[in-house]
Design a protein around this motif. Structure first.
Motif, PDB file in Angstrom:
ATOM      1  N   ASP A 118       4.722   5.795  -7.762  1.00 59.58           N
ATOM      2  CA  ASP A 118       5.114   6.909  -8.613  1.00 59.58           C
ATOM      3  C   ASP A 118       5.276   6.374 -10.040  1.00 59.58           C
ATOM      4  OD1 ASP A 118       7.472   5.484  -8.532  1.00 59.58           O
ATOM      5  OD2 ASP A 118       8.556   6.943  -7.337  1.00 59.58           O
ATOM      6  N   GLY A 119       5.956   7.063 -10.884  1.00 59.43           N
ATOM      7  CA  GLY A 119       6.137   6.649 -12.271  1.00 59.43           C
ATOM      8  C   GLY A 119       7.012   5.428 -12.455  1.00 59.43           C
ATOM      9  N   ASP A 120       7.687   4.958 -11.402  1.00 61.91           N
ATOM     10  CA  ASP A 120       8.607   3.831 -11.510  1.00 61.91           C
ATOM     11  C   ASP A 120       7.998   2.521 -11.017  1.00 61.91           C
ATOM     12  OD1 ASP A 120      10.555   5.576 -12.455  1.00 61.91           O
ATOM     13  OD2 ASP A 120      11.328   5.977 -10.453  1.00 61.91           O
ATOM     14  N   ALA A 121       6.685   2.382 -11.089  1.00 66.18           N
ATOM     15  CA  ALA A 121       6.023   1.169 -10.615  1.00 66.18           C
ATOM     16  C   ALA A 121       6.437  -0.034 -11.473  1.00 66.18           C
ATOM     17  CB  ALA A 121       4.513   1.341 -10.657  1.00 66.18           C
ATOM     18  N   ILE A 122       6.495  -1.197 -10.830  1.00 65.28           N
ATOM     19  CA  ILE A 122       6.841  -2.449 -11.496  1.00 65.28           C
ATOM     20  C   ILE A 122       5.548  -3.226 -11.700  1.00 65.28           C
ATOM     21  CG2 ILE A 122       8.106  -4.619 -11.272  1.00 65.28           C
ATOM     22  CD1 ILE A 122      10.009  -3.075  -9.345  1.00 65.28           C
ATOM     23  N   LYS A 123       5.321  -3.701 -12.925  1.00 66.49           N
ATOM     24  CA  LYS A 123       4.110  -4.469 -13.225  1.00 66.49           C
ATOM     25  C   LYS A 123       4.403  -5.949 -13.061  1.00 66.49           C
ATOM     26  CE  LYS A 123       2.326  -0.951 -16.151  1.00 66.49           C
ATOM     27  NZ  LYS A 123       1.230  -0.532 -16.862  1.00 66.49           N
ATOM     28  N   VAL A 124       3.503  -6.644 -12.345  1.00 66.14           N
ATOM     29  CA  VAL A 124       3.647  -8.064 -12.064  1.00 66.14           C
ATOM     30  C   VAL A 124       2.323  -8.745 -12.406  1.00 66.14           C
ATOM     31  CG1 VAL A 124       4.136  -9.781 -10.265  1.00 66.14           C
ATOM     32  CG2 VAL A 124       5.191  -7.530 -10.141  1.00 66.14           C
ATOM     33  N   THR A 125       2.384  -9.900 -13.092  1.00 68.68           N
ATOM     34  CA  THR A 125       1.172 -10.650 -13.400  1.00 68.68           C
ATOM     35  C   THR A 125       0.964 -11.709 -12.329  1.00 68.68           C
ATOM     36  OG1 THR A 125       1.527 -10.292 -15.761  1.00 68.68           O
ATOM     37  CG2 THR A 125      -0.004 -12.043 -15.135  1.00 68.68           C
TER      38      THR A 125
ATOM     39  N   ASP B  78       0.793  -1.233   0.000  1.00 68.38           N
ATOM     40  CA  ASP B  78       0.000   0.000   0.000  1.00 68.38           C
ATOM     41  C   ASP B  78       0.829   1.289   0.000  1.00 68.38           C
ATOM     42  OD1 ASP B  78      -2.456  -1.256  -0.200  1.00 68.38           O
ATOM     43  OD2 ASP B  78      -2.685  -1.407   1.970  1.00 68.38           O
ATOM     44  N   TYR B  79       2.098   1.205  -0.369  1.00 65.03           N
ATOM     45  CA  TYR B  79       2.942   2.388  -0.505  1.00 65.03           C
ATOM     46  C   TYR B  79       2.483   3.154  -1.751  1.00 65.03           C
ATOM     47  CZ  TYR B  79       7.201   5.197  -0.613  1.00 65.03           C
ATOM     48  OH  TYR B  79       8.087   6.236  -0.598  1.00 65.03           O
ATOM     49  N   PRO B  80       2.407   4.470  -1.706  1.00 62.88           N
ATOM     50  CA  PRO B  80       1.991   5.240  -2.891  1.00 62.88           C
ATOM     51  C   PRO B  80       2.951   5.011  -4.063  1.00 62.88           C
ATOM     52  CG  PRO B  80       1.994   6.621  -0.938  1.00 62.88           C
ATOM     53  CD  PRO B  80       2.633   5.316  -0.548  1.00 62.88           C
TER      54      PRO B  80
ATOM     55  N   GLU C 141       0.470  -3.501  -9.963  1.00 64.84           N
ATOM     56  CA  GLU C 141       1.664  -2.666  -9.860  1.00 64.84           C
ATOM     57  C   GLU C 141       2.182  -2.675  -8.434  1.00 64.84           C
ATOM     58  OE1 GLU C 141       0.130   1.052 -11.421  1.00 64.84           O
ATOM     59  OE2 GLU C 141       1.132   0.637 -13.316  1.00 64.84           O
ATOM     60  N   VAL C 142       3.507  -2.768  -8.317  1.00 68.39           N
ATOM     61  CA  VAL C 142       4.161  -2.749  -7.014  1.00 68.39           C
ATOM     62  C   VAL C 142       5.250  -1.684  -7.015  1.00 68.39           C
ATOM     63  CG1 VAL C 142       3.643  -5.162  -6.468  1.00 68.39           C
ATOM     64  CG2 VAL C 142       5.730  -4.622  -7.684  1.00 68.39           C
ATOM     65  N   CYS C 143       5.699  -1.322  -5.807  1.00 65.24           N
ATOM     66  CA  CYS C 143       6.645  -0.218  -5.683  1.00 65.24           C
ATOM     67  C   CYS C 143       8.103  -0.616  -5.870  1.00 65.24           C
ATOM     68  CB  CYS C 143       6.458   0.467  -4.326  1.00 65.24           C
ATOM     69  SG  CYS C 143       6.794  -0.608  -2.909  1.00 65.24           S
ATOM     70  N   CYS C 144       8.417  -1.902  -5.610  1.00 64.54           N
ATOM     71  CA  CYS C 144       9.818  -2.305  -5.673  1.00 64.54           C
ATOM     72  C   CYS C 144       9.937  -3.792  -6.008  1.00 64.54           C
ATOM     73  CB  CYS C 144      10.512  -2.007  -4.351  1.00 64.54           C
ATOM     74  SG  CYS C 144       9.836  -2.942  -2.959  1.00 64.54           S
ATOM     75  N   GLU C 145      11.128  -4.229  -6.304  1.00 64.04           N
ATOM     76  CA  GLU C 145      11.374  -5.623  -6.645  1.00 64.04           C
ATOM     77  C   GLU C 145      11.103  -6.544  -5.457  1.00 64.04           C
ATOM     78  OE1 GLU C 145      11.650  -8.436  -9.206  1.00 64.04           O
ATOM     79  OE2 GLU C 145      12.025  -6.390  -9.873  1.00 64.04           O
ATOM     80  N   GLU C 146      11.319  -6.069  -4.252  1.00 60.20           N
ATOM     81  CA  GLU C 146      11.046  -6.875  -3.054  1.00 60.20           C
ATOM     82  C   GLU C 146       9.556  -7.218  -2.960  1.00 60.20           C
ATOM     83  OE1 GLU C 146      11.224  -6.444   1.783  1.00 60.20           O
ATOM     84  OE2 GLU C 146      12.663  -5.296   0.593  1.00 60.20           O
ATOM     85  N   CYS C 147       8.696  -6.243  -3.221  1.00 61.85           N
ATOM     86  CA  CYS C 147       7.247  -6.492  -3.194  1.00 61.85           C
ATOM     87  C   CYS C 147       6.840  -7.412  -4.346  1.00 61.85           C
ATOM     88  CB  CYS C 147       6.476  -5.179  -3.258  1.00 61.85           C
ATOM     89  SG  CYS C 147       6.495  -4.260  -1.699  1.00 61.85           S
TER      90      CYS C 147
END
Length: 45
Positions: free
Chosen positions: A14-21, A10-12, A28-34
């Protein structure tokens, strides 16, 4: 307009979101860890 947040923590986002299927849906997630957390949760029985 509603603010987009990470599907894992639930972190806000930004434009650098990572898309995961996950389960056929793209989220969309905030980082590779998520992203890794979601992938592991999907793979677990």
């Amino acid at each position: 307009m509603a603010e987009k947040t990470c599907a894992a923590c639930d972190y806000p986002l930004d434009g650098d979101a990572i898309k995961v299927t996950i389960g056929g849906r793209v989220v969309e997630v905030c980082c590779e860890e998520c992203a890794l957390k979601l992938r592991e949760a999907e793979a677990s029985p």
